[in-house]
Design an enzyme around this catalytic site. Sequence first.
Site, PDB file in Angstrom:
ATOM      1  N   ASP A 243       0.613  17.924  17.409  1.00 21.17           N
ATOM      2  CA  ASP A 243       0.132  19.282  17.180  1.00 21.17           C
ATOM      3  C   ASP A 243      -1.299  19.436  17.725  1.00 21.17           C
ATOM      4  OD1 ASP A 243       0.621  21.810  16.133  1.00 21.17           O
ATOM      5  OD2 ASP A 243       1.320  21.039  14.220  1.00 21.17           O
ATOM      6  N   ASP A 301       5.081  29.159  15.646  1.00 22.64           N
ATOM      7  CA  ASP A 301       6.237  28.729  14.846  1.00 22.64           C
ATOM      8  C   ASP A 301       7.318  29.819  14.746  1.00 22.64           C
ATOM      9  OD1 ASP A 301       4.334  26.819  14.521  1.00 22.64           O
ATOM     10  OD2 ASP A 301       4.405  26.782  12.335  1.00 22.64           O
TER      11      ASP A 301
HETATM   12  C1  GLA Z   1       1.973  23.747  12.994  1.00 25.30           C
HETATM   13  C2  GLA Z   1       3.254  23.506  13.784  1.00 25.30           C
HETATM   14  C3  GLA Z   1       4.435  23.492  12.842  1.00 25.30           C
HETATM   15  C4  GLA Z   1       4.242  22.424  11.783  1.00 25.30           C
HETATM   16  C5  GLA Z   1       2.934  22.643  11.043  1.00 25.30           C
HETATM   17  C6  GLA Z   1       2.585  21.481  10.127  1.00 25.30           C
HETATM   18  O1  GLA Z   1       1.957  25.014  12.466  1.00 25.30           O
HETATM   19  O2  GLA Z   1       3.404  24.492  14.764  1.00 25.30           O
HETATM   20  O3  GLA Z   1       5.635  23.270  13.544  1.00 25.30           O
HETATM   21  O4  GLA Z   1       4.267  21.167  12.396  1.00 25.30           O
HETATM   22  O5  GLA Z   1       1.854  22.794  11.955  1.00 25.30           O
HETATM   23  O6  GLA Z   1       1.365  21.660   9.492  1.00 25.30           O
END
Ligand code: GLA
Length: 502
Positions: A243, A301
Amino acid sequence: MKKILFFTCAILLSIAGKAQTTVSHPSDDVKPRAISLACANVVFSQPGIRFMHKIRATNPDAAIAVEGLPRGLSWNQQRSLVEGIVEQEGEYHYTVKLTLDGETTLETITLTVSSTLQQPLPFMGWLSWNVVEGDISEQVVKTVADAMVSSGLAAAGYNYLCIDDLWHAAEREAGTNKPLFDTKKFPNGMNAVSDYVHSKGLKFGIYSDGGTHTCAGCFGSYGYEEIDARQYAEWGVDLLKYDYCNAPTDLQTCRKRYKAMGDALKNSGRNILFYMCEWGVREPWKWGAETGATCWRCTYDARDGWKGKNGGVGILQSIEGMKDLWPYSGVNRFNDADMLCIGIHGTGKSSSDLVEGSPGMTQTEYRTQFSLWCMWSSPLSLSFDLRKPISADDLAMMTNREMIALDQDPMGQQAEFIGETDGIQIYAKDLENGDVAIAVLNLNDAERVVKVDFSDIPALDATTTYHLRDLWAGESVGRHTGSYTVSVASHETKVYRFSKCW
Ligand code: GLA
């Protein structure tokens, strides 16, 4: 009887490549070139398997020519693509000549042909985030691993079980700086967890971040890449989702940080698939492959809804983020549309945020999500609650073999976005055996009857007769020449496999 609104859409489609917007190439240094590639320049293939590389330029009026192709490949001028089969493993280079207004730019393509590519097909599996978040534990992993096998999901191809954020202890180990896991969640250690996952014939994924902290606030890997990669290898990790929270936003730093972890994984002594997650903010499809990554998230997301609000990504926003990225996808370099929400039905955690109306979708909408992800050759990561029973309809959807075969097609092509007219979108995906998958998506609130004209689709020939198979109905819909007319419900996606009749 259901009232059907008969409406014939004359689909006015742009020819391949015309839909591309002008973008600058990030590997260009200071002075941007007048014209450059708008497609992948680092590509991969497997020996003996058909390869395809669609060549596009930032300006659709540019004349394109290709020189120096390795044995087995040829240039298809009409469709502006390189295709063929290379038998010999190795690294090859060929040159793309872009000419506009008398000025010519040369671009070099690097093609790696190898039978040991890390991700020849988009990975399939389950990620813990959407329904589990901080409740991740050894027990959850074991239950999910068992369910993946007993449900038939593993047999259908879902073989990566990935722990997302919040597996961490409060701090790294004093002195060594090794990453530590939360011992309350993983009382027998991470190796016990990965051994269990492996004993079920599955692969084990973990999560970290190129910043000081992860998105949920645990310690990140910045500055500790080598230590972390070695530790993941010792834990038996097979995939790292990486990430990019709590890190500088500029492109250069971001590239450097992904490269640092990509290099560390290569040095770790274990084959660990590198999955970038910087949400498409810095166009990773243009440079991700150079870091060692083999797939990259292209949106924020994905939420459990048709339409996101306040920056949330529903199906509509996933489409916006993904539909024009097809020239950048291919074997060992996949554009990722994020976790699938199929099976969640509004019961997730953050997946329920930022959607218009109540979270959750109709089965028709979930099927559209699955259709698009398969057409796009996105990794297929399920994220619903596998600790609970799965409905027969959900299971049938996510294990539809003919749909999965599109996603997992060995040529790894993301479907071309052909165009949108009156809320009807058409996508066309070239398949390795010469078949073509066509998807017809109805974004309208009412049913539509759509005439798909073969002459509008570069992968099809208007005078050829095709046998059409409806992949959701699982049945043949006969032989057709020139066009096919289909009724598509609101928010539905019809998907057909076209095979030439000889
Ligand atoms: C980000 C990512 C998600 C998830 C969260 C975890 O938002 O895009 O897919 O992994 O972090 O904190």
